[in-house]
Structure formats: structure tokens, C-alpha cells
Scaffold this motif. Structure first.
Motif, PDB file in Angstrom:
ATOM      1  N   PHE A  99       1.092  -1.040   0.249  1.00  0.00           N
ATOM      2  CA  PHE A  99       0.207   0.194  -0.005  1.00  0.00           C
ATOM      3  C   PHE A  99       0.655   1.329  -0.188  1.00  0.00           C
ATOM      4  N   GLU A 100       1.298   1.872  -1.517  1.00  0.00           N
ATOM      5  CA  GLU A 100       2.363   2.940  -0.841  1.00  0.00           C
ATOM      6  C   GLU A 100       1.941   3.700  -2.467  1.00  0.00           C
ATOM      7  N   ILE A 101       2.637   5.077  -1.860  1.00  0.00           N
ATOM      8  CA  ILE A 101       2.325   6.476  -2.955  1.00  0.00           C
ATOM      9  C   ILE A 101       2.818   6.227  -4.290  1.00  0.00           C
ATOM     10  N   ILE A 102       2.682   5.820  -5.419  1.00  0.00           N
ATOM     11  CA  ILE A 102       3.580   5.999  -6.248  1.00  0.00           C
ATOM     12  C   ILE A 102       4.160   7.555  -6.893  1.00  0.00           C
ATOM     13  N   ASN A 103       3.313   8.305  -6.801  1.00  0.00           N
ATOM     14  CA  ASN A 103       3.227   9.580  -7.447  1.00  0.00           C
ATOM     15  C   ASN A 103       2.464  10.539  -6.808  1.00  0.00           C
ATOM     16  N   LEU A 104       3.557  12.184  -6.772  1.00  0.00           N
ATOM     17  CA  LEU A 104       2.704  13.071  -6.484  1.00  0.00           C
ATOM     18  C   LEU A 104       2.841  14.589  -6.748  1.00  0.00           C
ATOM     19  N   GLU A 105       1.750  15.167  -7.158  1.00  0.00           N
ATOM     20  CA  GLU A 105       2.091  16.202  -7.068  1.00  0.00           C
ATOM     21  C   GLU A 105       1.282  16.900  -6.459  1.00  0.00           C
ATOM     22  N   VAL A 106       2.112  18.817  -6.288  1.00  0.00           N
ATOM     23  CA  VAL A 106       2.184  19.038  -5.723  1.00  0.00           C
ATOM     24  C   VAL A 106       1.596  20.807  -5.821  1.00  0.00           C
ATOM     25  N   GLU A 107      -0.476  21.062  -5.381  1.00  0.00           N
ATOM     26  CA  GLU A 107       0.243  22.721  -6.100  1.00  0.00           C
ATOM     27  C   GLU A 107      -0.199  23.618  -4.770  1.00  0.00           C
ATOM     28  N   MET A 108       0.828  25.006  -4.930  1.00  0.00           N
ATOM     29  CA  MET A 108       0.523  25.715  -4.205  1.00  0.00           C
ATOM     30  C   MET A 108      -1.162  26.165  -4.504  1.00  0.00           C
ATOM     31  N   LEU A 109      -1.647  26.350  -2.989  1.00  0.00           N
ATOM     32  CA  LEU A 109      -2.590  27.227  -3.471  1.00  0.00           C
ATOM     33  C   LEU A 109      -2.717  28.672  -2.943  1.00  0.00           C
ATOM     34  N   ASP A 110      -2.084  28.801  -1.260  1.00  0.00           N
ATOM     35  CA  ASP A 110      -0.889  30.544  -1.024  1.00  0.00           C
ATOM     36  C   ASP A 110      -0.039  30.026  -0.344  1.00  0.00           C
ATOM     37  N   ASP A 111       0.162  30.821   0.406  1.00  0.00           N
ATOM     38  CA  ASP A 111       1.433  30.841   1.336  1.00  0.00           C
ATOM     39  C   ASP A 111       1.078  29.710   2.349  1.00  0.00           C
ATOM     40  N   CYS A 112       0.157  29.224   2.636  1.00  0.00           N
ATOM     41  CA  CYS A 112      -0.524  28.840   3.905  1.00  0.00           C
ATOM     42  C   CYS A 112      -0.992  26.820   3.649  1.00  0.00           C
ATOM     43  N   ASN A 113      -1.237  26.685   2.282  1.00  0.00           N
ATOM     44  CA  ASN A 113      -2.120  25.850   1.830  1.00  0.00           C
ATOM     45  C   ASN A 113      -1.856  25.298   0.807  1.00  0.00           C
ATOM     46  N   VAL A 114      -1.353  24.049   0.408  1.00  0.00           N
ATOM     47  CA  VAL A 114      -1.419  22.940  -0.822  1.00  0.00           C
ATOM     48  C   VAL A 114      -2.253  21.960  -0.840  1.00  0.00           C
ATOM     49  N   MET A 115      -2.443  21.853  -2.397  1.00  0.00           N
ATOM     50  CA  MET A 115      -3.404  20.078  -3.093  1.00  0.00           C
ATOM     51  C   MET A 115      -1.851  19.555  -2.954  1.00  0.00           C
ATOM     52  N   VAL A 116      -2.640  18.086  -2.590  1.00  0.00           N
ATOM     53  CA  VAL A 116      -1.843  16.968  -3.104  1.00  0.00           C
ATOM     54  C   VAL A 116      -2.451  16.311  -4.115  1.00  0.00           C
ATOM     55  N   ARG A 117      -2.408  15.558  -4.909  1.00  0.00           N
ATOM     56  CA  ARG A 117      -2.449  14.162  -5.504  1.00  0.00           C
ATOM     57  C   ARG A 117      -1.661  13.459  -5.674  1.00  0.00           C
ATOM     58  N   ALA A 118      -2.519  12.403  -4.962  1.00  0.00           N
ATOM     59  CA  ALA A 118      -1.499  11.291  -4.416  1.00  0.00           C
ATOM     60  C   ALA A 118      -1.848   9.485  -5.048  1.00  0.00           C
ATOM     61  N   ASP A 119      -0.994   9.446  -5.725  1.00  0.00           N
ATOM     62  CA  ASP A 119      -1.310   8.381  -6.722  1.00  0.00           C
ATOM     63  C   ASP A 119      -1.366   7.048  -5.816  1.00  0.00           C
ATOM     64  N   TRP A 120      -1.537   6.558  -5.203  1.00  0.00           N
ATOM     65  CA  TRP A 120      -1.530   5.088  -4.796  1.00  0.00           C
ATOM     66  C   TRP A 120      -2.067   4.340  -5.432  1.00  0.00           C
ATOM     67  N   GLU A 121      -1.129   2.285  -4.855  1.00  0.00           N
ATOM     68  CA  GLU A 121      -0.971   1.671  -5.237  1.00  0.00           C
ATOM     69  C   GLU A 121      -1.269   0.585  -4.019  1.00  0.00           C
ATOM     70  N   PHE A 122      -2.265  -0.304  -4.525  1.00  0.00           N
ATOM     71  CA  PHE A 122      -3.045  -0.860  -3.436  1.00  0.00           C
ATOM     72  C   PHE A 122      -2.890  -2.786  -4.235  1.00  0.00           C
ATOM     73  N   ASP A 123      -1.454  -3.513  -4.160  1.00  0.00           N
ATOM     74  CA  ASP A 123      -1.457  -4.682  -4.202  1.00  0.00           C
ATOM     75  C   ASP A 123      -2.125  -6.044  -3.386  1.00  0.00           C
ATOM     76  N   TYR A 124      -2.528  -6.577  -4.169  1.00  0.00           N
ATOM     77  CA  TYR A 124      -3.389  -7.874  -3.336  1.00  0.00           C
ATOM     78  C   TYR A 124      -2.938  -9.089  -3.982  1.00  0.00           C
ATOM     79  N   LEU A 125      -2.792 -10.421  -2.580  1.00  0.00           N
ATOM     80  CA  LEU A 125      -3.185 -11.535  -2.853  1.00  0.00           C
ATOM     81  C   LEU A 125      -4.502 -12.085  -3.011  1.00  0.00           C
ATOM     82  N   ARG A 126      -5.420 -12.189  -3.205  1.00  0.00           N
ATOM     83  CA  ARG A 126      -7.016 -12.797  -3.285  1.00  0.00           C
ATOM     84  C   ARG A 126      -7.126 -13.613  -1.861  1.00  0.00           C
ATOM     85  N   PRO A 127      -7.614 -13.786  -1.101  1.00  0.00           N
ATOM     86  CA  PRO A 127      -7.390 -14.652  -0.123  1.00  0.00           C
ATOM     87  C   PRO A 127      -8.208 -15.852  -0.598  1.00  0.00           C
ATOM     88  N   ARG A 128      -9.006 -16.079  -1.329  1.00  0.00           N
ATOM     89  CA  ARG A 128     -10.168 -17.219  -1.729  1.00  0.00           C
ATOM     90  C   ARG A 128      -9.071 -17.700  -2.781  1.00  0.00           C
TER      91      ARG A 128
END
Length: 150
Positions: free
Chosen positions: A79-108
Motif C-alpha cells: 500500500f504505497e504512494i507511487i507519485n505525488l503532484e503538489v500544487e501551491m494554493l497560497d502561502d499556507c495551503n497546498v493540494m496534493v494529488r497522491a497516486d496510490w497502489e494497493f497490491d493484493y493476494l486474493r484470499p479465496r
């Protein structure tokens, strides 16, 4: 100043990703207080299921623990972030787009796969430390169903 905030936001999410993956793998050693520490005292989240808000109180680390238990039970292996994009909104706030990947081994049936998704986070630097105060997520429950995990 702006580059400093961007670098600090990136560091926050690198740490958050590493701690999330560690919590998935080794729950007995997971630092849930540190994970909870990434969040502001109050927050709001939005998804196709609706909007929720709350206060980060003493129960928040336990809520995180239960979430990671559910990911493990569904067969989560990474369960990891593989890419980040950071956008400055003002001098105190940012927006972060985080691309996550969740790998699994299906139990059934032992099938493997990856669920890729993008979360959008809003981070505030009031008081000097970056804190997540809002996020927007896709339909996680539907993605789990689509992959035969729910």
C-alpha cells in the motif's frame, strides 16, 4: 517559501506512505500515532459515498488500526504512494494529488492484482507543521468489489 512548503508536503506524504505500508505488513509495530499525527485536529473527507467530517481524538489511531486490519483481511500486500503532484494554493495551503497502489493476494483463490487510485489531499501549514485537513477519494468499496476482494 513556496518551494519549502512543497518539499515539506512531499516529505509528509513520503512518510505517510511508508508508515501506511508498514502498518499493512507489521501491525504489531505500526506507529499509528505517527500516522494520525499527519492529520489536523479537524478534518473532512469526501467520496462517492458522501461527505464526512470529524475531530481527531484519542480514538483516531484505533480507527486507523481497524482500517489496516481490513486491508490485510482482504489480502493486501503493498500500500504505497507511487507519485505525488503538489500544487501551491497560497502561502499556507497546498493540494496534493497522491497516486496510490494497493497490491493484493486474493484470499479465496490466490489471484494477485493491483488497485491503482488517486486521492486528493489538502494540507495546511498553520503552526509550522503540515497537516492534512481534507481529502477526496474514489469509491474504494467499489474498487475492492471490482477486484473480488469484498
Amino acid at each position: 517559501m513556496m518551494r519549502t512548503l512543497e518539499a515539506r508536503a512531499r516529505a509528509l506524504f513520503r512518510d505517510y506512505s511508508q508508515r501506511s505500508n508498514a502498518a499493512l505488513h507489521a501491525p504489531e509495530r505500526a506507529d499509528l500515532d505517527a500516522l494520525a499525527g499527519a492529520f489536523a485536529g479537524h478534518f473532512v473527507g469526501a467520496s462517492p459515498a458522501g461527505v464526512m467530517g470529524g475531530a481527531k481524538d484519542a480514538s483516531f489511531p484505533e480507527i486507523l488500526r481497524r482500517g489496516f486490519e481490513a486491508y490485510r483481511a482482504s489480502g493486501g500486500t503493498r500500500f504505497e504512494i507511487i507519485n505525488l503532484e503538489v500544487e501551491m494554493l497560497d502561502d499556507c495551503n497546498v493540494m496534493v494529488r497522491a497516486d496510490w497502489e494497493f497490491d493484493y493476494l486474493r484470499p479465496r483463490n490466490g489471484a494477485t492484482g493491483t488497485i491503482a487510485f488517486r486521492n486528493i489531499y489538502f494540507v495546511n501549514f498553520a503552526g509550522g507543521e503540515p497537516k492534512i485537513f481534507a481529502w477526496i477519494t474514489p469509491d474504494e468499496a467499489q474498487a475492492m468489489k471490482d477486484h473480488g476482494l469484498a
